[in-house]
Design a protein around this motif. Structure first.
Motif, PDB file in Angstrom:
ATOM      1  N   ASP A  87       0.830  -1.209   0.000  1.00 54.18           N
ATOM      2  CA  ASP A  87       0.000   0.000   0.000  1.00 54.18           C
ATOM      3  C   ASP A  87       0.866   1.261   0.000  1.00 54.18           C
ATOM      4  O   ASP A  87       0.362   2.363   0.214  1.00 54.18           O
ATOM      5  CB  ASP A  87      -0.924  -0.004   1.223  1.00 54.18           C
ATOM      6  N   ASP A  88       2.153   1.098  -0.265  1.00 53.40           N
ATOM      7  CA  ASP A  88       3.087   2.224  -0.326  1.00 53.40           C
ATOM      8  C   ASP A  88       2.666   3.146  -1.477  1.00 53.40           C
ATOM      9  O   ASP A  88       2.595   2.712  -2.634  1.00 53.40           O
ATOM     10  CB  ASP A  88       4.506   1.698  -0.566  1.00 53.40           C
ATOM     11  N   PRO A  89       2.386   4.416  -1.196  1.00 48.45           N
ATOM     12  CA  PRO A  89       1.933   5.328  -2.253  1.00 48.45           C
ATOM     13  C   PRO A  89       2.907   5.413  -3.426  1.00 48.45           C
ATOM     14  O   PRO A  89       2.478   5.607  -4.575  1.00 48.45           O
ATOM     15  CB  PRO A  89       1.810   6.676  -1.540  1.00 48.45           C
ATOM     16  N   ARG A  90       4.195   5.272  -3.169  1.00 46.06           N
ATOM     17  CA  ARG A  90       5.172   5.335  -4.266  1.00 46.06           C
ATOM     18  C   ARG A  90       5.000   4.158  -5.209  1.00 46.06           C
ATOM     19  O   ARG A  90       5.075   4.322  -6.440  1.00 46.06           O
ATOM     20  CB  ARG A  90       6.591   5.354  -3.692  1.00 46.06           C
ATOM     21  N   VAL A  91       4.764   2.975  -4.652  1.00 49.49           N
ATOM     22  CA  VAL A  91       4.542   1.787  -5.476  1.00 49.49           C
ATOM     23  C   VAL A  91       3.246   1.930  -6.263  1.00 49.49           C
ATOM     24  O   VAL A  91       3.195   1.662  -7.472  1.00 49.49           O
ATOM     25  CB  VAL A  91       4.506   0.524  -4.599  1.00 49.49           C
ATOM     26  N   VAL A  92       2.206   2.369  -5.574  1.00 49.19           N
ATOM     27  CA  VAL A  92       0.906   2.523  -6.226  1.00 49.19           C
ATOM     28  C   VAL A  92       0.989   3.542  -7.362  1.00 49.19           C
ATOM     29  O   VAL A  92       0.464   3.316  -8.461  1.00 49.19           O
ATOM     30  CB  VAL A  92      -0.159   2.948  -5.195  1.00 49.19           C
ATOM     31  N   ARG A  93       1.690   4.636  -7.132  1.00 48.96           N
ATOM     32  CA  ARG A  93       1.813   5.658  -8.179  1.00 48.96           C
ATOM     33  C   ARG A  93       2.573   5.106  -9.389  1.00 48.96           C
ATOM     34  O   ARG A  93       2.194   5.374 -10.539  1.00 48.96           O
ATOM     35  CB  ARG A  93       2.519   6.888  -7.633  1.00 48.96           C
ATOM     36  N   THR A  94       3.616   4.332  -9.160  1.00 48.21           N
ATOM     37  CA  THR A  94       4.370   3.733 -10.262  1.00 48.21           C
ATOM     38  C   THR A  94       3.463   2.858 -11.121  1.00 48.21           C
ATOM     39  O   THR A  94       3.511   2.904 -12.355  1.00 48.21           O
ATOM     40  CB  THR A  94       5.542   2.899  -9.718  1.00 48.21           C
ATOM     41  N   LEU A  95       2.602   2.079 -10.467  1.00 49.34           N
ATOM     42  CA  LEU A  95       1.693   1.208 -11.210  1.00 49.34           C
ATOM     43  C   LEU A  95       0.653   2.023 -11.972  1.00 49.34           C
ATOM     44  O   LEU A  95       0.325   1.717 -13.128  1.00 49.34           O
ATOM     45  CB  LEU A  95       1.013   0.236 -10.249  1.00 49.34           C
ATOM     46  N   LEU A  96       0.124   3.056 -11.341  1.00 52.53           N
ATOM     47  CA  LEU A  96      -0.839   3.925 -12.025  1.00 52.53           C
ATOM     48  C   LEU A  96      -0.227   4.577 -13.260  1.00 52.53           C
ATOM     49  O   LEU A  96      -0.859   4.644 -14.329  1.00 52.53           O
ATOM     50  CB  LEU A  96      -1.340   5.006 -11.065  1.00 52.53           C
ATOM     51  N   GLU A  97       0.982   5.050 -13.126  1.00 55.16           N
ATOM     52  CA  GLU A  97       1.642   5.719 -14.253  1.00 55.16           C
ATOM     53  C   GLU A  97       1.934   4.736 -15.370  1.00 55.16           C
ATOM     54  O   GLU A  97       1.817   5.081 -16.558  1.00 55.16           O
ATOM     55  CB  GLU A  97       2.913   6.401 -13.761  1.00 55.16           C
ATOM     56  N   MET A  98       2.313   3.507 -15.029  1.00 51.86           N
ATOM     57  CA  MET A  98       2.574   2.500 -16.056  1.00 51.86           C
ATOM     58  C   MET A  98       1.296   2.201 -16.836  1.00 51.86           C
ATOM     59  O   MET A  98       1.300   2.157 -18.083  1.00 51.86           O
ATOM     60  CB  MET A  98       3.121   1.225 -15.413  1.00 51.86           C
ATOM     61  N   LEU A  99       0.180   1.986 -16.130  1.00 50.98           N
ATOM     62  CA  LEU A  99      -1.080   1.683 -16.803  1.00 50.98           C
ATOM     63  C   LEU A  99      -1.556   2.857 -17.651  1.00 50.98           C
ATOM     64  O   LEU A  99      -2.080   2.666 -18.761  1.00 50.98           O
ATOM     65  CB  LEU A  99      -2.154   1.320 -15.780  1.00 50.98           C
ATOM     66  N   PRO A 150      -9.705   2.516 -24.945  1.00 51.55           N
ATOM     67  CA  PRO A 150     -10.864   3.130 -24.286  1.00 51.55           C
ATOM     68  C   PRO A 150     -11.329   2.316 -23.074  1.00 51.55           C
ATOM     69  O   PRO A 150     -12.397   1.693 -23.073  1.00 51.55           O
ATOM     70  CB  PRO A 150     -11.919   3.134 -25.393  1.00 51.55           C
ATOM     71  N   THR A 151     -10.508   2.328 -22.051  1.00 47.93           N
ATOM     72  CA  THR A 151     -10.866   1.670 -20.801  1.00 47.93           C
ATOM     73  C   THR A 151     -10.334   2.509 -19.655  1.00 47.93           C
ATOM     74  O   THR A 151      -9.817   3.610 -19.864  1.00 47.93           O
ATOM     75  CB  THR A 151     -10.339   0.227 -20.747  1.00 47.93           C
ATOM     76  N   GLN A 152     -10.448   2.006 -18.444  1.00 48.35           N
ATOM     77  CA  GLN A 152     -10.024   2.732 -17.255  1.00 48.35           C
ATOM     78  C   GLN A 152      -9.126   1.827 -16.423  1.00 48.35           C
ATOM     79  O   GLN A 152      -9.209   0.606 -16.509  1.00 48.35           O
ATOM     80  CB  GLN A 152     -11.221   3.205 -16.420  1.00 48.35           C
ATOM     81  N   SER A 153      -8.273   2.452 -15.629  1.00 45.51           N
ATOM     82  CA  SER A 153      -7.360   1.693 -14.778  1.00 45.51           C
ATOM     83  C   SER A 153      -7.688   1.961 -13.319  1.00 45.51           C
ATOM     84  O   SER A 153      -8.332   2.953 -12.973  1.00 45.51           O
ATOM     85  CB  SER A 153      -5.907   2.071 -15.077  1.00 45.51           C
ATOM     86  N   CYS A 154      -7.210   1.056 -12.469  1.00 43.72           N
ATOM     87  CA  CYS A 154      -7.408   1.215 -11.034  1.00 43.72           C
ATOM     88  C   CYS A 154      -6.367   0.378 -10.304  1.00 43.72           C
ATOM     89  O   CYS A 154      -6.131  -0.783 -10.670  1.00 43.72           O
ATOM     90  CB  CYS A 154      -8.806   0.769 -10.620  1.00 43.72           C
ATOM     91  N   VAL A 155      -5.733   0.958  -9.307  1.00 41.05           N
ATOM     92  CA  VAL A 155      -4.919   0.202  -8.362  1.00 41.05           C
ATOM     93  C   VAL A 155      -5.719   0.148  -7.074  1.00 41.05           C
ATOM     94  O   VAL A 155      -6.049   1.185  -6.486  1.00 41.05           O
ATOM     95  CB  VAL A 155      -3.545   0.837  -8.146  1.00 41.05           C
ATOM     96  N   LEU A 156      -6.048  -1.063  -6.636  1.00 40.39           N
ATOM     97  CA  LEU A 156      -7.028  -1.258  -5.583  1.00 40.39           C
ATOM     98  C   LEU A 156      -6.395  -1.082  -4.200  1.00 40.39           C
ATOM     99  O   LEU A 156      -6.292  -2.005  -3.389  1.00 40.39           O
ATOM    100  CB  LEU A 156      -7.684  -2.634  -5.703  1.00 40.39           C
ATOM    101  N   THR A 157      -5.972   0.143  -3.953  1.00 39.00           N
ATOM    102  CA  THR A 157      -5.391   0.489  -2.668  1.00 39.00           C
ATOM    103  C   THR A 157      -6.466   1.126  -1.797  1.00 39.00           C
ATOM    104  O   THR A 157      -7.588   1.363  -2.243  1.00 39.00           O
ATOM    105  CB  THR A 157      -4.210   1.451  -2.884  1.00 39.00           C
ATOM    106  N   HIS A 158      -6.132   1.391  -0.543  1.00 44.46           N
ATOM    107  CA  HIS A 158      -7.117   1.980   0.364  1.00 44.46           C
ATOM    108  C   HIS A 158      -7.506   3.371  -0.108  1.00 44.46           C
ATOM    109  O   HIS A 158      -6.707   4.112  -0.693  1.00 44.46           O
ATOM    110  CB  HIS A 158      -6.551   2.052   1.789  1.00 44.46           C
TER     111      HIS A 158
END
Length: 456
Positions: free
Chosen positions: A197-209, A219-227
């Motif tokens: 749940d480290d925000p840095r890890v989550v942000r890296t995944l969001l940016e990759m997607l 034409p879709t949406q992404s989500c990292v299922l963090t708190h």
């Protein structure tokens, strides 16, 4: 208020409506362990007779969890739409079942009265319905939601691409994502359960997607299922957040166990709307639920697990989500013991969510210590397809290597599409055709466009 019903020489008594609901519920291990289930089938039958004769209006007067003790109860009471309820206000639970099943009752008619239904009314009628009843009524109802594509249309069916990795390795997740896209998976969402749940890890995944989506104009949406609090923090920091995720429950105490309040969800929903990242709509919330979550937190207030589950849908309804997903077999055999119980629960959850006006999907899944196998899951997948389920999961090989449970694979959605003639979300289908991944008939083309997506 005391409720009674006589079978033969035996009179069965129930001290309140909460007990009637619990005793009328089809058998499941969670309620048995909590001491809430019927002692035998005769008591269960008596409870169903009683429940069938309860006026729907009784649920407005006899609250199963007191208003002053529970924020979910307060939300239900404060948001109840009396005008929508008026058409069915004179019905009993049994008569409501008959009304739902009637030829004359269409999906549009059901949607008109949906805002007037409380979770307890919906849970109650589901307890009187057979599996085929649950399928037939749910199939009438189409709940459409939109962000970058349109989900839930009649004749369409979507999938969440779930490329989880035990160490959040970006290359591993990217490889699984590309593999899923090649199978036509991902029009509901590309959603990662992060190991951290480290925000840095989550942000890296969001940016990759987001980079992948922009590069191929998907034409879709992404989500990292963090708190949800982590997501709010990332929104404030400028991360590319599409959907805001949170697991939710049907009681305030359950949500406390998740570290979430309705005020937090209000804040998150507003933040997502202000981002305005959707193109065809702004349904920006993604919720997951599961029968047994309240029991596992000892937060059920004596309410059966299925009714607690439907109360969670009352929370979700407040935020007009893009996706609601019942992770039906994930919590384990302590709550849903075997394939029979999981199949029934999956059909209940889908029916109840649709009746509450939610864009309902289901993670057709089980843990390896449950008395269930893949044939059971094939059955549930097929039944949900007939019931008009909005979406299911797409997991590499059906085996989630991070969460350690069994779900549906990239291949399974191909089976359901061919069996029932179901299409992808229209915007996503057009993209798949433009990438030469599927033909005009919607079927996957062999090895098509693989070189384009792999050339990263």
């Amino acid at each position: 208020m005391k409720y009674q019903h006589r079978i033969g020489i035996t009179t069965y008594s129930f001290p309140d409506l909460k007990d009637v609901l619990a005793k009328a519920t089809p058998e499941r291990s969670g309620d048995c362990l909590a001491g809430l289930a019927a002692e035998n089938n005769k008591q269960r039958l008596a409870a169903r007779h009683v429940l069938a004769d309860v006026p729907l209006s009784q649920f407005l007067h006899e609250l199963i969890i007191p208003y002053e003790l529970d924020s979910v109860t307060r939300l239900t009471v404060d948001r109840h739409n009396a005008e929508a309820f008026a058409e069915i206000s004179q019905l009993t639970v049994g008569a409501f079942r008959d009304w739902l099943l009637a030829y004359e009752t269409t999906g549009e008619t059901i949607q008109q009265i949906s805002p007037g239904l409380t979770p307890e009314m919906v849970a109650a009628v589901s307890k009187l319905m057979s599996n085929q009843d649950l399928i037939l009524v749910a199939a009438k109802i189409r709940v459409v939601s939109r962000f970058r594509d349109t989900l839930g249309l009649a004749g369409h069916f979507s999938t969440r691409l779930q490329p989880n990795h035990p160490t959040d390795d970006v290359k591993g997740i990217l490889a699984s994502t590309i593999d899923g896209l090649l199978y036509g998976v991902g029009d509901a969402v590309i959603g990662i359960n992060p190991a951290s749940d480290d925000p840095r890890v989550v942000r890296t995944l969001l940016e990759m997607l987001d980079e992948l989506r922009l590069r191929f104009e998907i034409p879709t949406q992404s989500c990292v299922l963090t708190h949800v609090t982590t997501t709010i923090e990332l929104i404030e920091a400028g991360a590319p957040v599409d959907l805001i995720f949170q697991s939710i429950g049907g009681t305030e105490a359950t949500n406390d166990s998740f570290g979430v309040t309705l005020a937090m969800l209000d804040e998150a929903h507003q933040a997502g709307l202000e981002l305005g990242r959707g193109t065809v709509g702004q349904n920006c919330m993604y919720f997951e639920t599961g029968q047994g979550s309240a029991h596992s937190a000892n937060a059920q207030h004596g309410v059966d697990q299925q009714t607690c589950e439907v109360r969670a849908y009352g929370v979700a309804r407040e935020y007009q989500p893009l996706l609601v997903n019942s992770v039906v077999g994930f919590i384990g055999p302590e709550y849903l013991y075997d394939g029979k119980q999981i199949i029934r629960a999956g059909l209940e959850d889908h029916f109840c969510g649709k009746l509450m006006g939610l864009p309902m999907g289901c993670d057709v899944c089980y843990t390896n210590h449950a008395n269930v196998d893949q044939d059971d899951m094939d059955n549930l997948l097929s039944l949900l397809g007939m019931a008009g389920c909005n979406f299911v999961m797409g997991v590499p090989g059906a085996d989630d290597v991070m969460l350690h449970y069994q779900s549906t694979s990239y291949h399974d959605q191909l089976y359901l599409r061919e069996l029932l003639g179901l299409k992808h979300a229209p915007e996503f289908e057009a993209w798949l055709q433009g990438m030469n991944l599927i033909g005009s008939d919607g079927k996957l083309l062999p090895e098509a466009a693989r070189h384009r997506l792999m050339n990263l």
